[in-house]
Design a protein around this motif. Sequence first.
Motif, PDB file in Angstrom:
ATOM      1  N   ILE A  95       6.012  11.891 -11.012  1.00 22.20           N
ATOM      2  CA  ILE A  95       4.727  11.237 -11.268  1.00 22.20           C
ATOM      3  C   ILE A  95       3.592  11.772 -10.408  1.00 22.20           C
ATOM      4  O   ILE A  95       2.445  11.417 -10.603  1.00 22.20           O
ATOM      5  N   MET A  96       3.916  12.653  -9.442  1.00 22.16           N
ATOM      6  CA  MET A  96       2.938  12.925  -8.398  1.00 22.16           C
ATOM      7  C   MET A  96       1.651  13.604  -8.863  1.00 22.16           C
ATOM      8  O   MET A  96       0.621  13.430  -8.251  1.00 22.16           O
ATOM      9  N   SER A  97       1.684  14.366  -9.946  1.00 24.80           N
ATOM     10  CA  SER A  97       0.443  15.042 -10.325  1.00 24.80           C
ATOM     11  C   SER A  97      -0.395  14.214 -11.290  1.00 24.80           C
ATOM     12  O   SER A  97      -1.531  14.567 -11.579  1.00 24.80           O
ATOM     13  N   GLY A  98       0.168  13.123 -11.786  1.00 20.79           N
ATOM     14  CA  GLY A  98      -0.602  12.347 -12.757  1.00 20.79           C
ATOM     15  C   GLY A  98      -0.529  10.867 -12.501  1.00 20.79           C
ATOM     16  O   GLY A  98      -0.336  10.062 -13.408  1.00 20.79           O
ATOM     17  N   LEU A  99      -0.682  10.495 -11.211  1.00 24.07           N
ATOM     18  CA  LEU A  99      -0.513   9.082 -10.845  1.00 24.07           C
ATOM     19  C   LEU A  99      -1.480   8.166 -11.587  1.00 24.07           C
ATOM     20  O   LEU A  99      -1.145   7.018 -11.882  1.00 24.07           O
ATOM     21  N   ASP A 100      -2.664   8.678 -11.900  1.00 25.62           N
ATOM     22  CA  ASP A 100      -3.691   7.801 -12.470  1.00 25.62           C
ATOM     23  C   ASP A 100      -3.213   7.094 -13.737  1.00 25.62           C
ATOM     24  O   ASP A 100      -3.573   5.954 -13.984  1.00 25.62           O
ATOM     25  N   GLN A 101      -2.400   7.788 -14.532  1.00 27.36           N
ATOM     26  CA  GLN A 101      -1.964   7.164 -15.791  1.00 27.36           C
ATOM     27  C   GLN A 101      -1.029   5.973 -15.567  1.00 27.36           C
ATOM     28  O   GLN A 101      -0.783   5.213 -16.487  1.00 27.36           O
ATOM     29  N   PHE A 102      -0.515   5.825 -14.343  1.00 24.05           N
ATOM     30  CA  PHE A 102       0.411   4.709 -14.090  1.00 24.05           C
ATOM     31  C   PHE A 102      -0.252   3.548 -13.353  1.00 24.05           C
ATOM     32  O   PHE A 102       0.401   2.584 -13.004  1.00 24.05           O
ATOM     33  N   LEU A 103      -1.534   3.690 -13.080  1.00 20.73           N
ATOM     34  CA  LEU A 103      -2.177   2.685 -12.238  1.00 20.73           C
ATOM     35  C   LEU A 103      -2.654   1.477 -13.041  1.00 20.73           C
ATOM     36  O   LEU A 103      -3.244   1.614 -14.106  1.00 20.73           O
ATOM     37  N   ASN A 104      -2.371   0.318 -12.504  1.00 22.29           N
ATOM     38  CA  ASN A 104      -2.897  -0.946 -13.015  1.00 22.29           C
ATOM     39  C   ASN A 104      -3.688  -1.558 -11.877  1.00 22.29           C
ATOM     40  O   ASN A 104      -3.100  -2.039 -10.928  1.00 22.29           O
ATOM     41  N   PHE A 105      -4.980  -1.526 -11.936  1.00 22.05           N
ATOM     42  CA  PHE A 105      -5.798  -2.038 -10.833  1.00 22.05           C
ATOM     43  C   PHE A 105      -5.357  -1.439  -9.500  1.00 22.05           C
ATOM     44  O   PHE A 105      -5.150  -2.139  -8.520  1.00 22.05           O
ATOM     45  N   GLY A 106      -5.176  -0.148  -9.480  1.00 17.00           N
ATOM     46  CA  GLY A 106      -4.825   0.526  -8.232  1.00 17.00           C
ATOM     47  C   GLY A 106      -3.362   0.420  -7.848  1.00 17.00           C
ATOM     48  O   GLY A 106      -2.945   0.957  -6.841  1.00 17.00           O
ATOM     49  N   TYR A 107      -2.601  -0.273  -8.650  1.00 18.43           N
ATOM     50  CA  TYR A 107      -1.214  -0.544  -8.312  1.00 18.43           C
ATOM     51  C   TYR A 107      -0.320   0.263  -9.241  1.00 18.43           C
ATOM     52  O   TYR A 107      -0.537   0.255 -10.459  1.00 18.43           O
ATOM     53  N   VAL A 108       0.623   0.992  -8.689  1.00 16.45           N
ATOM     54  CA  VAL A 108       1.486   1.803  -9.547  1.00 16.45           C
ATOM     55  C   VAL A 108       2.424   0.891 -10.338  1.00 16.45           C
ATOM     56  O   VAL A 108       3.177   0.113  -9.762  1.00 16.45           O
ATOM     57  N   LEU A 121       0.830  -1.203   0.000  1.00 17.88           N
ATOM     58  CA  LEU A 121       0.000   0.000   0.000  1.00 17.88           C
ATOM     59  C   LEU A 121       0.870   1.261   0.000  1.00 17.88           C
ATOM     60  O   LEU A 121       0.620   2.206  -0.750  1.00 17.88           O
ATOM     61  N   LEU A 122       1.895   1.236   0.817  1.00 20.29           N
ATOM     62  CA  LEU A 122       2.708   2.444   0.956  1.00 20.29           C
ATOM     63  C   LEU A 122       3.618   2.666  -0.245  1.00 20.29           C
ATOM     64  O   LEU A 122       3.797   3.787  -0.693  1.00 20.29           O
ATOM     65  N   SER A 123       4.172   1.577  -0.766  1.00 23.45           N
ATOM     66  CA  SER A 123       5.202   1.787  -1.780  1.00 23.45           C
ATOM     67  C   SER A 123       4.664   1.750  -3.199  1.00 23.45           C
ATOM     68  O   SER A 123       5.301   2.254  -4.108  1.00 23.45           O
ATOM     69  N   ASN A 124       3.487   1.174  -3.392  1.00 21.02           N
ATOM     70  CA  ASN A 124       3.102   0.932  -4.774  1.00 21.02           C
ATOM     71  C   ASN A 124       1.711   1.388  -5.161  1.00 21.02           C
ATOM     72  O   ASN A 124       1.241   1.034  -6.242  1.00 21.02           O
ATOM     73  N   THR A 125       1.069   2.143  -4.299  1.00 19.54           N
ATOM     74  CA  THR A 125      -0.257   2.597  -4.703  1.00 19.54           C
ATOM     75  C   THR A 125      -0.330   4.114  -4.662  1.00 19.54           C
ATOM     76  O   THR A 125       0.536   4.772  -4.091  1.00 19.54           O
ATOM     77  N   LYS A 126      -1.380   4.609  -5.252  1.00 21.08           N
ATOM     78  CA  LYS A 126      -1.630   6.039  -5.267  1.00 21.08           C
ATOM     79  C   LYS A 126      -1.699   6.552  -3.823  1.00 21.08           C
ATOM     80  O   LYS A 126      -1.128   7.587  -3.496  1.00 21.08           O
ATOM     81  N   PHE A 127      -2.391   5.777  -2.985  1.00 21.77           N
ATOM     82  CA  PHE A 127      -2.534   6.168  -1.583  1.00 21.77           C
ATOM     83  C   PHE A 127      -1.163   6.368  -0.930  1.00 21.77           C
ATOM     84  O   PHE A 127      -0.905   7.354  -0.258  1.00 21.77           O
ATOM     85  N   GLY A 128      -0.282   5.395  -1.171  1.00 16.94           N
ATOM     86  CA  GLY A 128       1.048   5.468  -0.576  1.00 16.94           C
ATOM     87  C   GLY A 128       1.842   6.654  -1.098  1.00 16.94           C
ATOM     88  O   GLY A 128       2.450   7.403  -0.333  1.00 16.94           O
TER      89      GLY A 128
END
Lengths: 334, 327, 495
Positions: free
Chosen positions: C355-368, A199-206
């Motif tokens: 990446i901080m202002s556009g994280l959504d484009q890097f997400l795969n099922f919520g996972y960066v 959660l902390l290292s690999n998600t938007k939330f983190g």
Amino acid sequence: MKTEETIAKKQTISHDRDRTGWKEKIPELFSRYGIFLIFLALVALMSVLTPHFFNVYNLINVVKQVSFIGIVAMGVTFVIITKGIDLSSGSLIALVSVIAASFAHPGDYPLFVPLLLGVGVGAFAGLINGTVSAKGMIPPFIATLGMMTAARGLALLYSDGRPIGNLSDSFLFLGSGDLFGIPFPIIVFLFVGLLMHLLLSNTKFGKHTYAIGGNEQAARICGINVDRHLILVYTLAGFLTGISALMLTARISAGQPSMGVMYELDAIAAAVIGGTSLTGGIGTIPGTMIGALIIGVLNNGLDLMNVSSYWQQILKGAIIVTAVLIDSRKNKKA
Amino acid sequence: MKARKAFAWFMISVLMLGLLSGCGNAADGKDDGKMVIGAAMPVFDDKWLSYMYDAMKKGAKGQKAELKMVDAKNDSSKQLEQVEKLVIQGVDAIVICPVDTSAVKPMVDAAKQADIPVVVVNRQPSADVLEKVDAYVGSESIKSGTMQMEKVAELLDGKGHVAIMTGELGHEAQVKRTKGNKDVIKKHPDMKVVRQGTAEYQRAEGIQLMENWIQSGDNMDAIVANNDEMAIGAIKALKSAGKLDDILVAGIDGTPDALEYVQSGALDVTVFQDPVGQGEKAIVTAVKLAKGEKLEDKMVWIPYELITKENVEKYVERWKGYDENKG
Amino acid sequence: MKTEYLLEMENITKEFSGVKALNNVQLKVKKGTVHALMGENGAGKSTLMKILFGMYRGGGTIRFNGEELKRTGPKDALKKGISMIHQELNPVPFMTVAENIFLGREPSYGKTGWVNKKKLIEDTQRLFEILNIRIDPTKKMKDLSIANMQLVEIATAVSHHADLIIMDEPTSAITEKEVDHLFEIIRSLKKKGVAIIYISHKMDEVFEICDEITVLRDGQYIGTKPARELNQDSLIQMMVGREIKQVFHKEKAEIKEVVLSVKNLSREGKFNNVSFEVRKGEILGIAGLMGSGRTELIESIFGIDPPTSGEMYLHGEKIRMKSPSDAIRNKIGLVTEDRKLTGAFLPLSVKENMIMSGLDQFLNFGYVNGKTVKRKCKEQVKKLNIKTPNLNQLIMNLSGGNQQKVLLARWLLNDPDLLILDEPTRGVDVGAKAEIHKLMSELAQDGKAILMVSSEMPEILGMSDRILVIHEGSQKGELRREEADQKKILEVAYQ
């Protein structure tokens, strides 16, 4: 001519060097895994000093003992990364403990009732912590200090100052059961640790957690809803405290309003030893887990060696400060 | 400059008013002719003490006295302020259960200056302070330690390895109970203290300390704890290591929880300190002193009682009775 | 060795996070002279003085009164006979004038530490008499006018009986009459053999009062000359150097349809009735002094602090920006004025900063998705020529220019239609500056609309297609690139 930046303005030559030599990688490696190396050194030291330390049973014993504080410390890590602090975890453990215990008598309610209530109470208290500090603009130190006092009072009020015992076997399993020979708290500790790490290292939330701690203003400009995020972070911390409180209640087989005194400081210590910076933006879950283990190894090793209680306190203090000192020095160099 | 002077006068008059109104209150308090007993208690959030408080409240009712009970929240300086306030309010007697026995002297002095009788309850201050107080009601901490260890020694036939689990370091009960334990051990040449460590009076810490002791592989015949909670912690750890049957466990306090463990045979010895006896006696003594009556002895001892499996039922009943009174 | 110089600073070098603010600078001041230190903003004057006064450390040697100066701090400098009038006033507002002047060295009764208030006031009165200052010593500092505070500051510096007084922009807040007063003070100090280092932007003052002039440019020592050998033009020549005409990489871009149009936008107390539009391929410069409301204007456009009235249209559609996330969703990007305060996440890596202002484009099922992050960030590093050993390097270890590029990359990753740049090259060295300008041109050619705020006139003139002039919160006019020059802009601003 006000700031360093404007002084640096219109500079002549840029001094960027491409630093990718292997020599530079060593400090980088050390900076990444430094606290882990310190931990290994401590384990080696204890193994040499006492013959009873390095065996499977004792090691499992140590990990089990740190599971409880370790899970709390993970939530605290999130909080500290946002530049906040949570002083309420110890008292919250007591509150969750007495409430959950009162619903966990044999044959009273199905197991999920005390469990959901426990984590629910924890999360709700965290929600209040977060809302008060984010929306009320009250420093988290004060907001959670208030919660620390209030939660302890609530716990005493709810339990009338007395332990609540007579808990069902299925509930007790949380604290003293085991799966495939591994104590249940360890399984929860590792599982929650893995989840929180992801959660902390690999998600938007983190990432947003780091961003807010790194620079709250910049985070707002990057479109992050800072208030909402902070509330979520404190709620998460309360939720994790709830999990730990449930296991601890099962371990001592009673809900106790006097439980968890000073646990908040142990949790903060674990996070900080593990490299979480009180100035925000820095910290990892594996680091915190190692930090908790360092505390656990110290407690265990000194007990095994039969060091007097007075000396234990002095040594523990000294070793913790030394570990953080070594760690921060090498961070500076890197 | 003018402003400063005016301010000074203002402060002085405020202070004077405060004092005057304080005296006024005291007079008010006595208007209905009821006797007022002040009770400066260390902390309300303590289970054992709560029984003592209940007994005090009940005792005051029986004596037709008003009880003013205040909570120092485990803070000595706060307790001193509270005692001073009680003195200003002009109560007829003060019962003090000290946060810290070494910090009672100024409180006693404050009361004595106003000629208010002082009763110290439960926690025994040093000899020089005892001289000044009018009465001490309680049990002798050290005796609980000796009583506990004597029973353990008897059960072990006077020989064996003992581990002592102590309470919060520096705490009066921790120091005295541990000393009582050791005094007895000295009398038995075949007994030895192999380990001593603190579990801060807490069950969770007791479990952890015991787990570590088990891992050390040391041979232990008895775990003697400063209170029942730690003893229960030790029992939990011993039980999961399968060693409970070989090792004796002893506690102090005789809490209802602990009695269950005595009934099941897990806790071999505990020592009962009577909260109700202490509470009642404290009030009775205070009322006597307030009326100007003489005491037979200023040391009013409420004896400890030893609990083992043989006599445990009696104490279970006793707690039940206390709890009913409470409701 | 006897020397005619009171102060000799040699080979002074100072770096701020990898950027040289001073490079082998020297400064020699004779006893009893007034020595001007000249240079543009950021030339390194204040830094040099702060090193002399012990507030910064730095390389090189300083000799004072013939002996080497150990630079341990301002307290030591004061003891050695150097005092300083700071550019920013630092009074303790709730203490009296006298207490402020003798702060930290109050006269006391013997060694009791009990302040002798009478003597304190007498000493101050005596000091004021000598300096011909008429201020009540028992007044609270907060009740003084700015000009009087400035005078107190000067008196404080004199009261140290220093051999050398540094005056950093001493006339920035005072009127002409008070300037004359100050010059009187300076002349009488000079007569007593006191040397003065005088920093000012006002040429006429410098020529009136100074004996010698040392010029710095871009952290380099340019030269020292007697004042009478120079005139205004030759001094400017020294200060600005040959680079008077900076080359801007302004390429012709095709200007197409309107991207953002703003109508009668106002925010109370900040700016009023601002209207403009910016088109695809166009760079619109906003010129105005600090405090003119230009930063507040773009903050409102970006939704940080919403406007109180007025309308905004994006691609012809009416929009409301309630928060930055609204702006980001509408494909607007903002590089803020102050990198440290509102831009960079200093404890985080280059990659995370990007990446901080556009994280959504890097997400795969919520996972960066680490791979995508790496690929896209590497592209940016290459495209913007960001000098960093790797993507995991902490941004605080990069130079100002590279930090700024990372922040640009942060918004470029979102592929915005409108890019707002507030002081795009502030605190950036010359090389990176040119690169950023080139990039801006390329972005315009790619069809982006750019809104640029800058206090640097050459940058505004060099990069903008049109220039919007703002002064004291109101829009004063608009100039086309062809008609604009520095004089015109000022005329428009002050009309």
